[in-house]
Design a protein around this motif. Structure first.
Motif, PDB file in Angstrom:
ATOM      1  N   ASP A 111     -15.702  14.175  -0.208  1.00 28.88           N
ATOM      2  CA  ASP A 111     -14.387  14.603   0.298  1.00 28.88           C
ATOM      3  C   ASP A 111     -14.367  14.876   1.789  1.00 28.88           C
ATOM      4  O   ASP A 111     -13.366  15.393   2.313  1.00 28.88           O
ATOM      5  CB  ASP A 111     -13.888  15.844  -0.447  1.00 28.88           C
ATOM      6  CG  ASP A 111     -13.743  15.604  -1.945  1.00 28.88           C
ATOM      7  OD1 ASP A 111     -13.352  14.476  -2.315  1.00 28.88           O
ATOM      8  OD2 ASP A 111     -14.041  16.521  -2.723  1.00 28.88           O
ATOM      9  N   ALA A 112     -15.472  14.584   2.501  1.00 28.14           N
ATOM     10  CA  ALA A 112     -15.459  14.771   3.958  1.00 28.14           C
ATOM     11  C   ALA A 112     -14.531  13.763   4.625  1.00 28.14           C
ATOM     12  O   ALA A 112     -13.914  14.052   5.646  1.00 28.14           O
ATOM     13  CB  ALA A 112     -16.869  14.642   4.513  1.00 28.14           C
ATOM     14  N   ILE A 113     -14.449  12.574   4.025  1.00 31.46           N
ATOM     15  CA  ILE A 113     -13.541  11.542   4.527  1.00 31.46           C
ATOM     16  C   ILE A 113     -12.481  11.321   3.473  1.00 31.46           C
ATOM     17  O   ILE A 113     -12.780  11.057   2.308  1.00 31.46           O
ATOM     18  CB  ILE A 113     -14.298  10.215   4.800  1.00 31.46           C
ATOM     19  CG1 ILE A 113     -15.477  10.443   5.743  1.00 31.46           C
ATOM     20  CG2 ILE A 113     -13.338   9.167   5.349  1.00 31.46           C
ATOM     21  CD1 ILE A 113     -15.082  10.870   7.134  1.00 31.46           C
ATOM     22  N   SER A 114     -11.238  11.419   3.853  1.00 32.27           N
ATOM     23  CA  SER A 114     -10.138  11.164   2.917  1.00 32.27           C
ATOM     24  C   SER A 114      -9.482   9.834   3.267  1.00 32.27           C
ATOM     25  O   SER A 114      -9.361   9.473   4.452  1.00 32.27           O
ATOM     26  CB  SER A 114      -9.104  12.287   2.986  1.00 32.27           C
ATOM     27  OG  SER A 114      -8.551  12.378   4.291  1.00 32.27           O
ATOM     28  N   THR A 115      -9.077   9.108   2.229  1.00 35.27           N
ATOM     29  CA  THR A 115      -8.441   7.805   2.409  1.00 35.27           C
ATOM     30  C   THR A 115      -6.989   7.890   1.990  1.00 35.27           C
ATOM     31  O   THR A 115      -6.678   8.291   0.864  1.00 35.27           O
ATOM     32  CB  THR A 115      -9.155   6.727   1.574  1.00 35.27           C
ATOM     33  OG1 THR A 115     -10.515   6.666   1.979  1.00 35.27           O
ATOM     34  CG2 THR A 115      -8.516   5.370   1.783  1.00 35.27           C
ATOM     35  N   VAL A 116      -6.126   7.520   2.890  1.00 36.10           N
ATOM     36  CA  VAL A 116      -4.690   7.518   2.603  1.00 36.10           C
ATOM     37  C   VAL A 116      -4.320   6.167   2.017  1.00 36.10           C
ATOM     38  O   VAL A 116      -4.642   5.118   2.591  1.00 36.10           O
ATOM     39  CB  VAL A 116      -3.865   7.765   3.891  1.00 36.10           C
ATOM     40  CG1 VAL A 116      -2.369   7.740   3.561  1.00 36.10           C
ATOM     41  CG2 VAL A 116      -4.258   9.086   4.505  1.00 36.10           C
ATOM     42  N   ARG A 117      -3.702   6.164   0.853  1.00 34.53           N
ATOM     43  CA  ARG A 117      -3.338   4.900   0.205  1.00 34.53           C
ATOM     44  C   ARG A 117      -2.264   4.189   1.025  1.00 34.53           C
ATOM     45  O   ARG A 117      -1.214   4.750   1.348  1.00 34.53           O
ATOM     46  CB  ARG A 117      -2.807   5.164  -1.207  1.00 34.53           C
ATOM     47  CG  ARG A 117      -2.586   3.875  -1.996  1.00 34.53           C
ATOM     48  CD  ARG A 117      -2.037   4.171  -3.381  1.00 34.53           C
ATOM     49  NE  ARG A 117      -1.917   2.953  -4.147  1.00 34.53           N
ATOM     50  CZ  ARG A 117      -0.919   2.090  -4.062  1.00 34.53           C
ATOM     51  NH1 ARG A 117       0.053   2.322  -3.197  1.00 34.53           N
ATOM     52  NH2 ARG A 117      -0.882   1.005  -4.811  1.00 34.53           N
ATOM     53  N   GLU A 118      -2.561   2.927   1.352  1.00 30.44           N
ATOM     54  CA  GLU A 118      -1.622   2.141   2.141  1.00 30.44           C
ATOM     55  C   GLU A 118      -0.464   1.656   1.275  1.00 30.44           C
ATOM     56  O   GLU A 118      -0.628   1.379   0.094  1.00 30.44           O
ATOM     57  CB  GLU A 118      -2.329   0.928   2.744  1.00 30.44           C
ATOM     58  CG  GLU A 118      -3.331   1.255   3.829  1.00 30.44           C
ATOM     59  CD  GLU A 118      -3.926  -0.007   4.410  1.00 30.44           C
ATOM     60  OE1 GLU A 118      -3.492  -0.405   5.510  1.00 30.44           O
ATOM     61  OE2 GLU A 118      -4.805  -0.595   3.760  1.00 30.44           O
ATOM     62  N   GLU A 119       0.683   1.537   1.866  1.00 29.70           N
ATOM     63  CA  GLU A 119       1.850   0.974   1.202  1.00 29.70           C
ATOM     64  C   GLU A 119       2.181  -0.359   1.868  1.00 29.70           C
ATOM     65  O   GLU A 119       2.015  -0.527   3.077  1.00 29.70           O
ATOM     66  CB  GLU A 119       3.043   1.927   1.315  1.00 29.70           C
ATOM     67  CG  GLU A 119       2.840   3.272   0.633  1.00 29.70           C
ATOM     68  CD  GLU A 119       2.763   3.148  -0.882  1.00 29.70           C
ATOM     69  OE1 GLU A 119       3.312   2.158  -1.429  1.00 29.70           O
ATOM     70  OE2 GLU A 119       2.148   4.025  -1.520  1.00 29.70           O
ATOM     71  N   ILE A 120       2.667  -1.290   1.070  1.00 27.19           N
ATOM     72  CA  ILE A 120       3.007  -2.602   1.612  1.00 27.19           C
ATOM     73  C   ILE A 120       4.229  -2.501   2.523  1.00 27.19           C
ATOM     74  O   ILE A 120       5.237  -1.884   2.161  1.00 27.19           O
ATOM     75  CB  ILE A 120       3.295  -3.608   0.479  1.00 27.19           C
ATOM     76  CG1 ILE A 120       2.009  -3.929  -0.280  1.00 27.19           C
ATOM     77  CG2 ILE A 120       3.907  -4.889   1.015  1.00 27.19           C
ATOM     78  CD1 ILE A 120       2.183  -4.937  -1.386  1.00 27.19           C
ATOM     79  N   ASP A 121       4.099  -3.103   3.660  1.00 25.16           N
ATOM     80  CA  ASP A 121       5.236  -3.257   4.563  1.00 25.16           C
ATOM     81  C   ASP A 121       5.972  -4.522   4.120  1.00 25.16           C
ATOM     82  O   ASP A 121       5.459  -5.631   4.238  1.00 25.16           O
ATOM     83  CB  ASP A 121       4.732  -3.404   6.007  1.00 25.16           C
ATOM     84  CG  ASP A 121       5.873  -3.514   7.015  1.00 25.16           C
ATOM     85  OD1 ASP A 121       6.947  -4.014   6.627  1.00 25.16           O
ATOM     86  OD2 ASP A 121       5.680  -3.121   8.171  1.00 25.16           O
ATOM     87  N   GLU A 122       7.180  -4.363   3.576  1.00 26.01           N
ATOM     88  CA  GLU A 122       7.892  -5.506   2.984  1.00 26.01           C
ATOM     89  C   GLU A 122       8.197  -6.593   4.015  1.00 26.01           C
ATOM     90  O   GLU A 122       8.193  -7.777   3.702  1.00 26.01           O
ATOM     91  CB  GLU A 122       9.194  -5.030   2.314  1.00 26.01           C
ATOM     92  CG  GLU A 122       8.977  -4.259   1.028  1.00 26.01           C
ATOM     93  CD  GLU A 122       8.270  -5.095  -0.047  1.00 26.01           C
ATOM     94  OE1 GLU A 122       8.437  -6.330  -0.062  1.00 26.01           O
ATOM     95  OE2 GLU A 122       7.561  -4.500  -0.881  1.00 26.01           O
ATOM     96  N   THR A 123       8.491  -6.181   5.236  1.00 27.37           N
ATOM     97  CA  THR A 123       8.740  -7.173   6.291  1.00 27.37           C
ATOM     98  C   THR A 123       7.480  -7.985   6.553  1.00 27.37           C
ATOM     99  O   THR A 123       7.520  -9.221   6.693  1.00 27.37           O
ATOM    100  CB  THR A 123       9.194  -6.480   7.589  1.00 27.37           C
ATOM    101  OG1 THR A 123      10.365  -5.706   7.329  1.00 27.37           O
ATOM    102  CG2 THR A 123       9.492  -7.518   8.675  1.00 27.37           C
ATOM    103  N   GLU A 124       6.359  -7.273   6.605  1.00 24.05           N
ATOM    104  CA  GLU A 124       5.069  -7.948   6.790  1.00 24.05           C
ATOM    105  C   GLU A 124       4.785  -8.884   5.621  1.00 24.05           C
ATOM    106  O   GLU A 124       4.315 -10.009   5.812  1.00 24.05           O
ATOM    107  CB  GLU A 124       3.960  -6.906   6.920  1.00 24.05           C
ATOM    108  CG  GLU A 124       2.562  -7.487   7.046  1.00 24.05           C
ATOM    109  CD  GLU A 124       1.500  -6.399   7.062  1.00 24.05           C
ATOM    110  OE1 GLU A 124       0.763  -6.282   6.053  1.00 24.05           O
ATOM    111  OE2 GLU A 124       1.424  -5.665   8.062  1.00 24.05           O
ATOM    112  N   TRP A 125       5.080  -8.426   4.396  1.00 24.76           N
ATOM    113  CA  TRP A 125       4.812  -9.248   3.216  1.00 24.76           C
ATOM    114  C   TRP A 125       5.662 -10.527   3.210  1.00 24.76           C
ATOM    115  O   TRP A 125       5.195 -11.589   2.798  1.00 24.76           O
ATOM    116  CB  TRP A 125       5.056  -8.449   1.937  1.00 24.76           C
ATOM    117  CG  TRP A 125       4.856  -9.296   0.712  1.00 24.76           C
ATOM    118  CD1 TRP A 125       5.795  -9.729  -0.162  1.00 24.76           C
ATOM    119  CD2 TRP A 125       3.616  -9.862   0.274  1.00 24.76           C
ATOM    120  NE1 TRP A 125       5.238 -10.519  -1.129  1.00 24.76           N
ATOM    121  CE2 TRP A 125       3.895 -10.619  -0.889  1.00 24.76           C
ATOM    122  CE3 TRP A 125       2.313  -9.798   0.749  1.00 24.76           C
ATOM    123  CZ2 TRP A 125       2.908 -11.305  -1.584  1.00 24.76           C
ATOM    124  CZ3 TRP A 125       1.319 -10.479   0.048  1.00 24.76           C
ATOM    125  CH2 TRP A 125       1.616 -11.229  -1.095  1.00 24.76           C
TER     126      TRP A 125
END
Length: 285
Positions: A111-125
């Motif tokens: 838990d020293a490093i936390s990962t933020v879940r990415e969300e899809i950028d619809e424009t990018e997709w």
């Protein structure tokens, strides 16, 4: 026009913080066998991707891959500062070391490093989807070019079979006469009297059993139908496969009925050409 199931397509997209590479490989298969590899962020789009590929590529063993390479500072991982500080405080009571040494140890703990879940950028997709379609079209063009090579090979081999069939047709009267002479010679060697009218009737019946007129006509029709189907708008390897099976039946029947060595040699050559056609048909969409 025919398409091969073998093909390759690729498209590369440069975004502000990443490079996205889309790659497609296709090999022959009886049905659609699709394998998709992509980063977890795009997994929610997998079903729609599969539908697009199934609609456009129809059949084959398809390997679809999306590779993402970061080209700028863009990370979803963050240091969990409160947790790291607690670890460092606890470590001071256990080991001796300066803050840098303690920090190196603390960041390795859970838990020293936390990962933020990415969300899809619809424009990018949407931009990625455009590139995906480019890769698919690239693969389809590759399939078309491979199909032209196969089509040329099929044309050459069907022409070869047709020429061999013409030789069979030209040889047939000679074969029938040979059968007649062998039978007549066999009867005469018995040195017994025989009813010539009855002999002719039996001869006609015997020769009819060796008649290959229908097989010659059907084989020619199958050859024409094969060429017609090959030049149709849609590529249909399964249909061409069925026609080649019918061609094989007629060739085999001619061989079994011929009872004449020179004709059987021509039949062997026709079988050889047909087997090569069947092998290549496994690659046709």
């Amino acid at each position: 026009m025919i398409y091969s199931m073998t093909g390759y397509g690729k498209s590369v997209l440069q975004l502000p913080t990443k490079k996205v590479t889309i790659e497609l490989k296709s090999l022959n298969s009886k049905n659609l066998d699709l394998n998709a590899r992509m980063p977890s962020i795009y997994r929610e789009k997998e079903l729609s991707i599969r539908k697009v590929l199934a609609d456009k590529l129809v059949r084959g063993k398809i390997d679809f891959s999306i590779y993402v390479e970061a080209t700028a500072e863009d990370t979803s991982s963050q240091i969990n500062a409160p947790v790291v500080k607690q670890y460092m405080a606890q470590l001071k009571d256990v080991v001796y070391g300066n803050d840098i040494d303690l920090l190196k140890m603390a960041v390795r703990f859970p838990d020293a490093i936390s990962t933020v879940r990415e969300e899809i950028d619809e424009t990018e997709w949407q931009t990625i989807e455009v590139e995906m379609n480019k890769a698919v079209n690239d693969l389809i063009n590759h399939r078309l070019n491979e199909g032209k090579v196969l089509e040329q090979d099929f044309n050459e081999r069907t022409v070869a079979i047709e020429k061999l069939l013409e030789q069979v047709i030209a040889m047939d009267p000679e074969r029938i006469e040979g059968v007649r002479e062998r039978l007549l010679k066999g009867v005469e060697e018995l040195r017994e009297k025989y009813d010539e009218n009855r002999f002719e009737q039996e001869l006609v019946y015997y020769i009819e059993k060796f008649d290959i007129t229908e097989e010659k006509v059907r084989l020619k029709n199958h050859l024409d139908y094969f060429t017609e189907s090959m030049n149709s708008k849609d590529s249909n390897g399964k249909k061409l496969g069925f026609i080649s099976q019918e061609m094989g039946r007629e060739i085999n029947t001619i061989g079994s009925k011929s009872n004449y060595a020179p004709m059987q040699q021509l039949v062997v050559q026709m079988k050889d050409e047909l087997e090569k056609i069947k092998e290549q048909l496994l690659n046709v969409l």
